[in-house]
Design an enzyme around this catalytic site. Structure first.
Site, short mmCIF file in Angstrom:
data_model
loop_
_atom_site.label_atom_id
_atom_site.label_comp_id
_atom_site.label_asym_id
_atom_site.label_seq_id
_atom_site.Cartn_x
_atom_site.Cartn_y
_atom_site.Cartn_z
N HIS A 256 0.84 -1.31 -0.05
CA HIS A 256 -0.01 -0.09 0.00
C HIS A 256 0.87 1.32 -0.11
O HIS A 256 0.32 2.43 0.30
CB HIS A 256 -0.87 0.11 1.25
CG HIS A 256 -2.00 -1.10 1.12
ND1 HIS A 256 -2.94 -1.54 2.22
CD2 HIS A 256 -2.23 -1.75 0.00
CE1 HIS A 256 -3.70 -2.31 1.66
NE2 HIS A 256 -3.44 -2.58 0.50
N GLY B 199 -1.91 -8.78 12.62
CA GLY B 199 -2.40 -7.48 13.01
C GLY B 199 -3.19 -6.85 11.71
O GLY B 199 -3.13 -5.53 11.56
N CYS C 28 5.54 12.18 -8.13
CA CYS C 28 5.05 13.23 -8.87
C CYS C 28 4.25 12.59 -10.12
O CYS C 28 4.60 11.77 -10.88
CB CYS C 28 6.47 13.68 -9.76
SG CYS C 28 5.93 15.15 -10.47
C1 BJW Z 1 -3.59 -6.03 16.88
C2 BJW Z 1 -3.10 -5.09 17.64
C3 BJW Z 1 -2.06 -5.52 18.19
C4 BJW Z 1 -5.08 -4.24 16.89
N1 BJW Z 1 -1.66 -6.80 18.31
N2 BJW Z 1 -3.18 -7.15 16.61
C5 BJW Z 1 -16.08 -5.28 -2.48
C6 BJW Z 1 -15.83 -6.48 -2.31
C7 BJW Z 1 -14.28 -6.86 -2.21
C8 BJW Z 1 -13.56 -5.77 -2.57
C9 BJW Z 1 -13.81 -4.52 -2.86
C10 BJW Z 1 -15.21 -4.24 -2.90
N3 BJW Z 1 -15.45 -2.99 -3.22
C11 BJW Z 1 -13.93 -2.55 -3.46
C12 BJW Z 1 -13.17 -3.50 -3.31
C13 BJW Z 1 -11.79 -3.39 -3.39
C14 BJW Z 1 -11.20 -2.59 -2.06
C15 BJW Z 1 -11.54 -3.16 -0.72
O1 BJW Z 1 -11.14 -4.00 -0.31
N4 BJW Z 1 -12.52 -2.52 -0.12
C16 BJW Z 1 -13.30 -2.69 1.19
C17 BJW Z 1 -13.29 -1.84 1.95
C18 BJW Z 1 -14.35 -3.67 0.88
N5 BJW Z 1 -9.74 -2.36 -2.30
C19 BJW Z 1 -9.12 -1.76 -3.15
O2 BJW Z 1 -9.74 -0.69 -3.66
C20 BJW Z 1 -7.68 -1.90 -3.34
N6 BJW Z 1 -7.22 -1.93 -4.76
C21 BJW Z 1 -7.62 -2.88 -5.39
O3 BJW Z 1 -8.53 -3.96 -5.00
O4 BJW Z 1 -7.23 -3.07 -6.86
C22 BJW Z 1 -7.67 -3.79 -7.71
C23 BJW Z 1 -7.13 -5.12 -7.70
C24 BJW Z 1 -8.12 -6.14 -8.05
C25 BJW Z 1 -7.29 -7.54 -8.24
C26 BJW Z 1 -6.18 -7.56 -7.61
C27 BJW Z 1 -5.38 -6.58 -7.42
C28 BJW Z 1 -5.80 -5.31 -7.33
C29 BJW Z 1 -6.71 -0.90 -2.62
C30 BJW Z 1 -6.79 -0.78 -1.14
C31 BJW Z 1 -6.10 0.37 -0.54
C32 BJW Z 1 -6.14 0.44 1.08
N7 BJW Z 1 -5.58 1.40 1.32
C33 BJW Z 1 -5.36 1.93 3.01
C34 BJW Z 1 -5.03 3.24 2.89
C35 BJW Z 1 -3.19 3.39 2.52
C36 BJW Z 1 -2.61 4.57 2.80
C37 BJW Z 1 -2.83 5.06 4.41
O5 BJW Z 1 -2.31 4.27 5.23
O6 BJW Z 1 -3.38 5.96 4.57
O7 BJW Z 1 -4.58 0.95 3.52
S1 BJW Z 1 -7.13 1.86 3.44
C38 BJW Z 1 -6.16 1.00 5.13
O8 BJW Z 1 -6.70 -0.34 5.23
C39 BJW Z 1 -4.93 1.03 4.79
C40 BJW Z 1 -4.42 -0.41 5.45
O9 BJW Z 1 -3.20 -1.10 5.03
C41 BJW Z 1 -5.70 -1.39 5.01
C42 BJW Z 1 -5.86 -2.39 5.88
O10 BJW Z 1 -5.94 -2.31 7.23
P1 BJW Z 1 -5.42 -3.11 8.51
O11 BJW Z 1 -3.97 -3.18 8.26
O12 BJW Z 1 -6.05 -4.38 8.45
O13 BJW Z 1 -5.97 -2.38 9.69
P2 BJW Z 1 -7.45 -2.37 10.41
O14 BJW Z 1 -7.39 -1.07 11.31
O15 BJW Z 1 -8.45 -2.66 9.54
O16 BJW Z 1 -7.10 -3.88 11.45
C43 BJW Z 1 -6.16 -3.81 12.33
C44 BJW Z 1 -6.12 -5.14 12.86
O17 BJW Z 1 -5.08 -5.22 14.16
C45 BJW Z 1 -7.55 -5.45 13.84
O18 BJW Z 1 -8.14 -6.72 13.40
C46 BJW Z 1 -7.05 -5.66 15.28
O19 BJW Z 1 -7.82 -6.64 16.06
C47 BJW Z 1 -5.60 -5.97 15.04
N8 BJW Z 1 -4.81 -5.42 16.16
N9 BJW Z 1 -3.99 -3.81 17.61
C48 BJW Z 1 -2.33 -7.49 17.28
N10 BJW Z 1 -1.60 -4.75 19.52
#
Ligand code: BJW
Length: 243
Positions: A116, A183, A124
């Protein structure tokens, strides 16, 4: 479930999410008080949001960039354990992180994909150059490469954009003997689909290490729940014991 013998000559893939950096002082996205409880993701993490209000988006990432470089934000024992795993596992480890922070690098991991993007880089839109960046950005900031202003954006992947290095990740998932997810809530694709892809091949053991069960928890062969700073070093110790 008893863990099968994991051949040390075969590769491991580790996927990390915001939970691994939570104990280093960085907010997760979807936990109580997380990033998405303070700002709307449509406003700051989509190309449409950036077109609508680029200064708002730049300020959101400027603030997070400043926080990341504060002295109290440091890698925790989970980051360090994964760096140790990379150094000591004979079959090789690919660490795929969804995180845009640099805590894995600071802990010593080198075989690392930031799927990500990276907070400490900008891109740019005029000349496509990607460059390291530690300062604030505005829409007036000129590109050091092409000298034009108005095109510098955070080097991060927003919703609707293609994550980075997907071919490299796909090859690694195809060839791994162990897949470990740490995580991450399993809410965001394509990362949320990795466990199903590995499971479909049926050749690798899959493990979730998380605070709470993720959306895809039932797909893993093994799961342990607790803070990453405790679970990950214990898990790595177990893997490396007896090598
Ligand atoms: C602990 C802890 C501790 C806490 N110890 N654990 C409908 C169905 C399916 C897919 C889609 C859909 N509609 C759209 C989509 C696609 C979309 C998507 O997935 N949307 C969903 C909302 C449904 N995805 C995209 O658009 C992606 N691109 C894409 O799909 O391109 C097409 C493609 C197709 C086929 C193949 C390949 C590509 C792009 C996604 C971009 C995500 N960007 C972000 C922002 C990045 C920049 C930034 O940081 O600002 O990325 S969003 C945000 O979520 C960030 C993260 O990386 C991402 C994931 O979050 P993460 O890391 O899981 O965090 P949390 O907060 O959700 O969870 C934390 C966890 O930690 C929890 O479980 C806690 O319990 C745990 N935890 N403390 C251990 N101490």
């Amino acid at each position: 479930m008893t863990r099968p013998i994991i051949s040390p000559t075969r590769p491991i893939v580790v996927l990390t999410g915001a939970g691994i950096s939570q104990e280093s002082g960085l907010d997760t996205f979807r936990c109580a008080g997380g990033v998405w409880s303070k700002v709307r993701l449509e406003d700051v993490a989509t190309p449409e949001g950036f077109r609508r209000d680029p200064e708002l988006v730049q300020e959101f990432y400027n603030a997070r960039r400043r926080s990341l470089t504060e002295p109290h934000i440091q890698p925790n024992p989970a980051h360090h354990a994964l760096a140790r795993l990379e150094k000591e596992w004979p079959g090789g480890v690919l660490l795929v992180t969804q995180n845009i922070d640099d805590l894995h690098e600071r802990a010593g991991s080198t075989q690392l994909v930031h799927m990500h993007g990276e907070l400490l880089k900008v891109r740019c839109l005029r000349c496509d150059d990607i460059m390291p960046w530690a300062r604030d950005v505005t829409m007036d900031t000129p590109c050091p490469q092409c000298r034009r202003a108005g095109g510098i954006r955070p080097h991060v992947v927003w919703f609707g954009e293609m994550p980075l290095e997907m071919d490299r990740i796909g090859d690694a998932l195809d060839g791994c003997v162990l897949f470990v997810s740490i995580g991450t809530s399993g809410h965001v694709y394509p990362a949320a689909g990795f466990v199903a892809a590995v499971r479909q091949r049926g050749l690798a053991h899959t493990v979730e290490l998380n605070l709470d069960p993720s959306d895809g928890a039932s797909l893993f062969n093994e799961a342990q729940y607790g803070p990453a700073s405790e679970l990950v070093p214990e898990f790595v110790d177990e893997l490396l014991t007896g090598l």
